[in-house]
Motif scaffolding. Structure first.
Motif, PDB file in Angstrom:
ATOM      1  N   ASP A   1       0.807  -1.226   0.000  1.00  0.00           N
ATOM      2  CA  ASP A   1       0.000   0.000   0.000  1.00  0.00           C
ATOM      3  C   ASP A   1       0.833   1.266   0.000  1.00  0.00           C
ATOM      4  O   ASP A   1       0.301   2.367  -0.051  1.00  0.00           O
ATOM      5  CB  ASP A   1      -0.994   0.013   1.165  1.00  0.00           C
TER       6      ASP A   1
ATOM      7  N   LEU B   1      -0.394  -6.112   1.027  1.00  0.00           N
ATOM      8  CA  LEU B   1      -1.830  -6.303   0.831  1.00  0.00           C
ATOM      9  C   LEU B   1      -2.192  -7.665   0.261  1.00  0.00           C
ATOM     10  O   LEU B   1      -3.334  -8.086   0.363  1.00  0.00           O
ATOM     11  CB  LEU B   1      -2.385  -5.215  -0.100  1.00  0.00           C
TER      12      LEU B   1
ATOM     13  N   LYS C   1      -5.714  -9.520 -10.415  1.00  0.00           N
ATOM     14  CA  LYS C   1      -6.375  -9.057  -9.197  1.00  0.00           C
ATOM     15  C   LYS C   1      -6.401  -7.534  -9.167  1.00  0.00           C
ATOM     16  O   LYS C   1      -5.555  -6.876  -9.747  1.00  0.00           O
ATOM     17  CB  LYS C   1      -5.666  -9.574  -7.943  1.00  0.00           C
TER      18      LYS C   1
ATOM     19  N   PHE D   1      -6.631  -4.232  -6.451  1.00  0.00           N
ATOM     20  CA  PHE D   1      -6.401  -3.832  -5.064  1.00  0.00           C
ATOM     21  C   PHE D   1      -6.810  -2.369  -4.908  1.00  0.00           C
ATOM     22  O   PHE D   1      -6.149  -1.469  -5.447  1.00  0.00           O
ATOM     23  CB  PHE D   1      -4.924  -4.016  -4.685  1.00  0.00           C
TER      24      PHE D   1
ATOM     25  N   GLY E   1      -4.008  -0.613  -3.171  1.00  0.00           N
ATOM     26  CA  GLY E   1      -2.668  -0.954  -3.612  1.00  0.00           C
ATOM     27  C   GLY E   1      -1.972   0.200  -4.295  1.00  0.00           C
ATOM     28  O   GLY E   1      -2.599   1.038  -4.943  1.00  0.00           O
TER      29      GLY E   1
END
Length: 98
Positions: free
Chosen positions: A68, A77, A86, A88, A91
């Protein structure tokens, strides 16, 4: 002396053959896409994307790790394994290990 030189020559030749077969150990093979930034055979290190949320498409042969903070700092994360995509929300950076 002659025996030592032959042994060293054999070791050198074997090392050269092994290095030419395996390739560099510091790069992941494949493509890593981090929020619009495309990295081909990325070296070990930290990568950032161009937009939020952080989207990671890992088409390499290694698992990458999401943080992060900038420059792969802060809290971890999660991870994205080879072949996964994915998103985030919080992120900021992606770390490719050795």
């Amino acid at each position: 002396m002659r025996r030592t030189m032959k042994a060293l020559a054999a070791l050198f030749t074997a090392g050269a053959v092994i290095m030419s077969i395996t390739g560099p150990a510091w790069a992941a093979d494949g493509v890593l896409v981090v929020s619009g930034n495309r990295f081909v055979d990325p070296d070990a290190g930290c990568y950032r994307g161009r937009f939020w949320p952080l989207t990671v498409n890992n088409r390499t042969n290694t698992t990458v790790f999401i943080f992060d903070g900038d420059t792969c700092g802060g809290d971890p994360l999660g991870a994205v394994r080879p072949g996964e995509i994915k998103v985030f929300e919080y992120g900021y950076s992606v770390y490719v290990p050795l």
